[in-house]
Design an enzyme around this catalytic site. Structure first.
Site, mmCIF file in Angstrom:
data_model
loop_
_atom_site.group_PDB
_atom_site.id
_atom_site.type_symbol
_atom_site.label_atom_id
_atom_site.label_comp_id
_atom_site.label_asym_id
_atom_site.label_seq_id
_atom_site.Cartn_x
_atom_site.Cartn_y
_atom_site.Cartn_z
ATOM 1 N N HIS A 192 0.575 -0.642 0.108
ATOM 2 C CA HIS A 192 0.241 0.111 -0.050
ATOM 3 C C HIS A 192 1.182 1.307 -0.246
ATOM 4 O O HIS A 192 0.242 2.843 0.002
ATOM 5 C CB HIS A 192 -0.995 0.028 1.702
ATOM 6 C CG HIS A 192 0.058 -0.169 3.006
ATOM 7 N ND1 HIS A 192 -0.043 -0.504 3.131
ATOM 8 C CD2 HIS A 192 -0.008 1.446 2.885
ATOM 9 C CE1 HIS A 192 0.559 0.170 4.047
ATOM 10 N NE2 HIS A 192 0.479 1.390 4.060
ATOM 11 N N ASP A 201 -0.945 -7.648 2.302
ATOM 12 C CA ASP A 201 0.373 -6.329 2.418
ATOM 13 C C ASP A 201 1.786 -7.038 2.043
ATOM 14 O O ASP A 201 2.319 -5.573 1.009
ATOM 15 C CB ASP A 201 -0.115 -5.796 3.789
ATOM 16 C CG ASP A 201 -0.037 -3.960 2.777
ATOM 17 O OD1 ASP A 201 -0.041 -3.211 1.566
ATOM 18 O OD2 ASP A 201 0.405 -2.528 3.691
ATOM 19 N N SER A 235 3.671 3.482 8.468
ATOM 20 C CA SER A 235 3.209 1.552 7.257
ATOM 21 C C SER A 235 5.139 0.996 7.552
ATOM 22 O O SER A 235 5.891 2.179 6.671
ATOM 23 C CB SER A 235 2.415 2.168 6.358
ATOM 24 O OG SER A 235 1.609 2.266 6.868
ATOM 25 N N CYS A 626 4.056 48.630 -52.906
ATOM 26 C CA CYS A 626 4.973 48.107 -53.358
ATOM 27 C C CYS A 626 6.304 47.547 -51.795
ATOM 28 O O CYS A 626 7.897 46.938 -52.091
ATOM 29 C CB CYS A 626 6.268 49.033 -54.006
ATOM 30 S SG CYS A 626 5.362 49.724 -55.684
ATOM 31 N N HIS A 699 10.055 54.367 -54.679
ATOM 32 C CA HIS A 699 9.747 53.427 -55.606
ATOM 33 C C HIS A 699 10.629 52.239 -55.141
ATOM 34 O O HIS A 699 11.914 52.506 -55.511
ATOM 35 C CB HIS A 699 10.595 53.725 -56.913
ATOM 36 C CG HIS A 699 9.349 55.459 -57.781
ATOM 37 N ND1 HIS A 699 8.115 55.099 -58.411
ATOM 38 C CD2 HIS A 699 9.730 55.693 -57.839
ATOM 39 C CE1 HIS A 699 7.641 56.042 -57.732
ATOM 40 N NE2 HIS A 699 8.785 56.888 -58.546
#
Length: 856
Positions: A192, A201, A235, A626, A699
Site C-alpha cells: 500500500h 500487504d 507503515s 510596393c 519606388h
C-alpha cells in the site's frame, strides 16, 4: 443295436453294467448368416472431405506449443493431385518403354568419383595461435559466524546513517532505517506504500524473516510500544511483538510489521484480511494523505483544456519530472518539513532569485535526454533560469551618479535619479516602477529633443555620397545549410508562411491580358513604367538595344532634398548617391526577371527565387503595396521557427498601420519595431529604392525592374540603415516621401470598414460565406482558412444550420487550438460561437418538444 459296458465304482467295488445308447436322428438345416454391417461407413462418408484435406495438410506449431493442421486450398489440392498423376503417368511410360543398353554412367558429364586427383598444397597460416587462459576465481564462502558478524556490522552502519538494505531472495525486500516512535527502527516497503491495495500487504519467505529478525534488533528494540501511539507515516515499521501493548492482530516470528488499523485494532502487513476490512482499513502511509490532497484538488483546480487528453507519457517518468520541478521551484529536503518551508519564506528576494536560478540550471541538467519528451518542463526551466539570472549591479556607478545629481530634484535631473534607482533594483522592480521609468525616459527624450538645435554646416556643392562598387556580404545567402545543390536559396517553412503576403498584397498576372496591362505603376502624383514587357524578348538585336534604353525622366540636381542630416552632420545612408563630381547617380534601365526577388544596391544585385504562391503564375505587388518587398526581403534573415510569427505580425500589426502610400519614416519605424522582435533582420539586404523628387515618391524596385530611368538612388541598403529614417531629429525631405501607389486601391486591414465589399482586398461577403461553407466539409480548406482569415468564423451566425454544422465538425475546437497561444480574442470568439451552437441545439429541442406537446 450295439451293447456297451458301463463301469461304476463304489469304493473298492467295481460293477459293470451293459447299456445300449439310443439312436438319434440328424436334421440338416442351413444356418442364416447375418449380413456384416460396417458401423463407420456413414462416418467415413461424412469425413471423406476432411480426410482428403488432411491427406495433403502440413503440421505447424503455434506460439503456445499447440500442433495444428495447415490445410491446403482446393486449388492447391488440385495442383498436387495433377502433379502426382503426371508422376505416375511418367513412371508407367518409363516401365512400359523398350529396353535400352546403358554403356556409360557419368555425373553431369564429369569425371567418375573414383578417379584420383593430386592433392593441392594447403596455404600457410601466418598467424600466431591464441592461447586463451580461463581464470578461475575462487568462490568466497563465509562461515555462519562470519555471516552473522557481517549482518551485525551492516545493521549498525545503516542504522547510524539511516540507510537502506536490500534482501534479495526470490523477491527483493527493501529495508529502510528511519526515526519512528522515538527510536531508529527498521521498516520495509509494503504494497500500500506503493499505491497497491491487496489483502496481503507484505510477503516474504522464511529466509527473509530470519534476516529481518536480526536487522530489526536496533538499540531500543525491547522498549515498550503502545498501539495507540502508532500513527500515519509508520507503515512498514518492524516492532517487537513481545514489547507491543494494546489491541493488535496476529503476527509471526516475534515480528509485527505495521500496516494499518480497523476499528481500533492494529494489523500486521503479513496477515490476510477480508475484502470488507481492506475497504475500510486506515493504512498508516503518508502517501495516502498526499494523494488524497492531490486527487481531491487536481480536478478542481485544473484549467480547461482545448484538446482531449491522453496518457502518452510514462507515469514513472512523470513522477520523476514532477519531483525535479518541485525541487527546482520549492527546494526542500522533505516536503512535510516546516523548517524547510520557513527557511525558504525568510529568504530575501535577491537571494531567492539566485537560488531559483541555480536550481533551474540544475533542473535542466537533470532533465537531460528527457527534454525532448517533456518539452513544456524544459521551456519552463529555461524561462525560469532566464528570468532569475542575477544582474551585475555596479554600486560604484550608482554612487557616482548620486553624488553628482542626487540632491537635484528639478527636471531633467529628477528623471535621471528615477532611472538610477530603477537600475539599482534590477529585476526586483514592480510593474508600476517600470511604467515610471519609461515615463522618465520619455521626458528625457523630449528634453534632449527640445534642447538640441540643428546647426547647418557646409555647402551642398561639397556634398559627396559615392555608391560602393563592392556587393555586401550576405551571410544568409552564403550558408551551405540554406542552399540547394544549385546554390539556390531554400525558403523551407518560410515559403509556406510567405503565402500570407502573396494572398493579401500581390496579384496574379493574367497572361490573357498581356504584360502590357501591368507596365504602368501608379503613385499619388504620377506613374512609373515597369520593364515587365521586356519579358517578351525580341530576337532583333537593334530592337532589343532600343528597349534597353528605357524612358528617361529628368530629375532635379543635387540639392537639400537629396540629403539627410542630424546635428549638422550628414546621415549618408539616408541620402541620394552621387558621382565623384557631386552630380547625382541616375537610375538606368533595370531588366525584368521571372519569379525572383532582387536585393542589394551596391555592386551586383542578388537574385533570390521567390517563394511559391498558390499557383505557378507570376505575382506582382498590388498598387500601393510596393513596400511589401522590403518585408519579403527581411524574411530571408528570419529563422524558419519564427517565420509564421513574423508574417502574421507584418500582416496584422505593420500593414494596418502603414496602409497604402506610407511615408518613408513610417516604413522605417515599423522596420525598427520588427528588429526588436527579430534582431536577425538588422543586416537584411533591401531591394533597390529609387527616389523621385518631382513627385516626392520612393519606388521599391521588384523583379519586374523599371523601364523609367533617371531617378536618384537611395544609398540605404540594409534594414539597419533604413531605420535611420525613423528619427524625428533627422532633417530630411526624403523621410516624408511616400512609398507605394494610390491609397484607394487596397483598404487597410485594420480598418473598421467591412472588408467584404466588392473590389476589396479579400472578397465580397457572399464569396466569403461560400468559402466558409466549402471549408465545413473540407478539413484542409478550413484549416488554411482559420490560419489566414480566422474572423470569417463570425459569418456562421448568419444561419443556425451553418453554426450547427461547424460545431458538429469540431471547427470551433480547432480554432481554439490554433489560436489559444497566438491571439486570445480569436480563441474567445470561437468559444462563444461554440456556446451559441449549444444554445441553438437546445432551442431546437425545446421547439420540437413544444410541437409534440401541442399536437397531443
Amino acid at each position: 443295436m450295439a451293447t456297451y459296458m458301463s463301469t461304476i465304482c463304489f469304493g473298492s467295488f467295481e460293477c459293470k453294467l451293459p447299456y445300449s445308447p439310443a439312436s438319434c436322428g440328424h436334421i440338416v438345416k442351413e444356418r442364416e448368416v447375418p449380413a456384416s454391417v460396417d458401423p463407420f461407413a456413414d462416418l467415413e462418408t461424412q469425413l471423406s472431405a476432411r480426410l482428403r484435406k488432411q491427406e495433403y495438410a502440413t503440421v505447424r506449431v503455434l506460439k503456445n506449443g499447440t500442433f495444428t493442421y495447415r490445410y491446403k486450398t482446393d486449388a492447391q489440392i488440385m495442383r498436387i493431385q495433377k502433379k502426382l498423376e503426371r508422376k505416375d503417368r511418367e513412371e508407367y511410360h518409363f516401365q512400359m518403354a523398350a529396353p535400352s543398353i546403358v554403356s556409360k554412367i557419368t555425373i553431369a558429364g564429369g569425371d567418375p568419383p573414383s578417379k584420383s586427383e593430386p592433392q593441392a598444397p594447403r596455404g600457410i597460416i601466418h598467424t600466431t595461435p591464441k592461447v586463451r587462459k580461463v581464470k578461475t576465481r575462487p568462490i568466497i564462502k563465509l562461515t555462519e559466524g562470519q555471516m552473522n558478524h557481517l549482518i551485525k556490522q551492516v545493521k549498525q552502519i545503516m542504522s547510524e546513517k539511516r540507510g537502506s538494505v536490500h534482501l534479495i531472495s526470490k523477491k527483493t525486500t527493501h529495508v529502510q532505517y528511519k526515526e519512528i516512535l522515538g527510536a531508529t527502527r527498521a521498516a520495509v516497503r509494503t504494497a500500500h506504500m506503493m499505491g497497491l491495495r491487496r489483502r496481503v500487504d507484505f510477503r516474504c519467505d522464511t529466509w527473509t524473516v530470519g534476516l529481518l529478525q536480526r536487522l530489526a534488533r536496533t538499540d531500543k528494540w525491547s522498549n515498550q510500544v503502545r498501539t495507540i501511539h502508532v500513527r500515519r507515516g509508520d507503515s512498514g515499521v518492524i516492532l517487537n511483538t513481545k514489547s507491543l501493548k494494546g489491541h493488535f492482530g496476529r503476527s509471526s516470528g516475534d515480528l509485527f510489521i505495521v500496516r494499518g488499523s480497523h476499528e481500533g485494532k492494529l494489523y500486521d502487513a503479513r496477515s490476510r484480511v477480508t475484502q470488507s476490512v481492506l475497504n475500510s482499513m486506515i493504512q498508516f502511509s503518508n502517501a495516502d494523505n498526499f494523494w488524497k490532497g492531490l486527487d481531491g484538488n487536481w480536478a478542481r483546480m485544473r484549467y480547461p483544456s482545448d484538446h482531449t487528453c491522453v496518457a502518452g507519457l510514462p507515469v514513472a517518468d512523470c513522477g520523476r519530472v514532477a519531483a525535479l520541478t518541485r525541487h527546482s521551484i520549492l527546494p526542500c529536503y522533505k516536503i512535510t518539513c516546516p523548517t524547510c518551508a520557513q527557511q525558504y519564506a525568510s529568504l530575501p528576494v535577491s537571494d531567492l532569485f539566485k537560488l531559483l536560478h541555480k536550481h533551474a540550471r540544475d533542473g535542466l541538467n537533470r532533465l537531460g535526454a528527457d527534454k525532448d519528451r517533456f518539452i513544456h518542463v524544459n521551456k519552463f526551466l529555461m524561462a525560469l533560469e532566464h528570468l532569475t539570472e542575477p544582474v551585475d549591479l555596479n554600486l560604484e556607478l550608482f554612487n557616482e551618479i548620486f553624488k553628482s545629481i542626487g540632491e537635484k530634484q528639478q527636471a531633467p535631473f529628477k528623471n535621471l535619479n528615477v532611472l538610477n534607482n530603477f537600475f539599482l533594483k534590477g529585476k526586483e522592480n514592480t510593474a508600476h516602477e517600470w511604467q515610471v521609468a519609461q515615463l522618465s525616459l520619455l521626458e528625457l527624450a523630449r528634453f534632449q529633443k527640445n534642447r538640441t538645435d540643428n546647426i547647418k554646416k557646409g555647402d551642398i556643392s561639397f556634398f559627396r555620397n559615392k555608391l560602393s562598387a563592392r556587393a555586401n556580404w550576405n551571410l544568409y545567402l552564403s550558408c551551405d545549410n540554406q542552399l540547394d545543390k544549385n546554390a539556390n536559396f531554400l525558403w523551407g517553412q518560410r515559403e509556406y508562411h510567405a503565402k500570407r503576403f502573396f494572398s493579401n498584397f500581390f496579384d496574379e498576372i493574367d497572361p490573357a491580358k498581356g504584360y502590357s496591362a501591368y507596365e504602368i505603376r501608379k503613385h499619388p502624383n504620377g506613374t512609373r513604367k515597369l520593364s515587365i514587357g521586356n519579358l517578351v524578348v525580341p530576337l532583333d538585336l537593334a530592337e532589343f538595344r532600343q528597349k534597353m534604353k528605357g524612358d528617361y525622366r529628368k530629375q532635379p540636381g543635387v540639392s537639400r532634398k537629396c540629403t539627410s542630416s542630424k546635428d549638422g552632420n550628414y546621415v549618408y545612408p539616408c541620402c541620394c548617391t552621387t558621382l565623384d563630381d557631386g552630380s547625382a547617380i541616375e537610375s538606368t534601365f533595370y531588366p525584368p526577371t521571372k519569379k525572383h526577388l532582387v536585393i542589394g544596391n551596391s555592386g551586383d544585385q542578388k537574385f533570390v527565387d521567390l517563394p511559391k504562391g498558390d499557383s505557378e503564375m507570376l505575382y506582382i505587388a498590388k498598387q500601393g503595396y510596393c513596400y511589401i518587398n522590403v518585408f519579403l526581403a527581411m524574411l530571408i534573415n528570419i529563422s524558419e521557427e519564427d517565420a509564421k510569427d513574423f508574417t502574421k505580425k507584418v500582416r496584422d500589426m505593420c500593414v494596418p498601420k502603414l496602409g497604402t502610400w506610407p511615408t518613408m519614416m513610417d516604413l522605417a519605424t515599423t522596420c525598427a519595431q520588427m528588429r526588436i522582435f527579430y534582431p536577425d533582420v538588422h543586416d537584411a539586404e533591401l531591394p533597390r529604392i529609387l527616389v523621385d523628387h518631382d513627385t516626392q515618391t520612393c519606388h521599391v524596385v521588384d523583379s519586374f525592374g523599371s523601364q523609367t530611368t533617371g531617378y536618384h538612388i537611395l544609398k540605404a541598403s540594409s534594414v539597419s540603415q533604413l531605420i535611420l529614417f525613423a528619427n524625428d531629429e533627422l532633417e530630411s525631405d526624403i523621410k516624408h516621401y511616400r512609398v507605394g501607389g494610390v491609397p484607394n486601391a487596397c483598404p487597410e486591414l485594420g480598418s473598421t470598414i467591412s472588408p467584404f465589399r466588392e473590389g476589396g482586398v479579400i472578397m465580397s461577403e457572399s464569396a466569403a460565406l461560400k468559402l466558409l461553407l466549402k471549408g465545413i466539409f473540407r478539413p484542409r480548406v478550413m484549416r488554411q482558412l482559420l490560419l489566414d482569415e480566422p474572423y470569417l468564423l463570425i459569418l456562421s451566425i448568419l444561419s443556425p444550420g451553418i453554426l450547427m454544422a461547424m460545431y458538429n465538425n469540431g471547427i470551433f475546437e480547432l480554432a481554439v487550438r490554433l489560436w489559444i497561444n497566438e491571439k486570445q480574442s480569436i480563441a474567445m470568439i470561437a468559444s462563444l460561437l461554440s456556446a451559441l451552437a449549444l444554445r441553438v441545439s437546445a432551442a431546437e429541442t425545446l421547439v420540437a418538444q413544444r410541437i409534440i406537446i401541442d399536437a397531443a
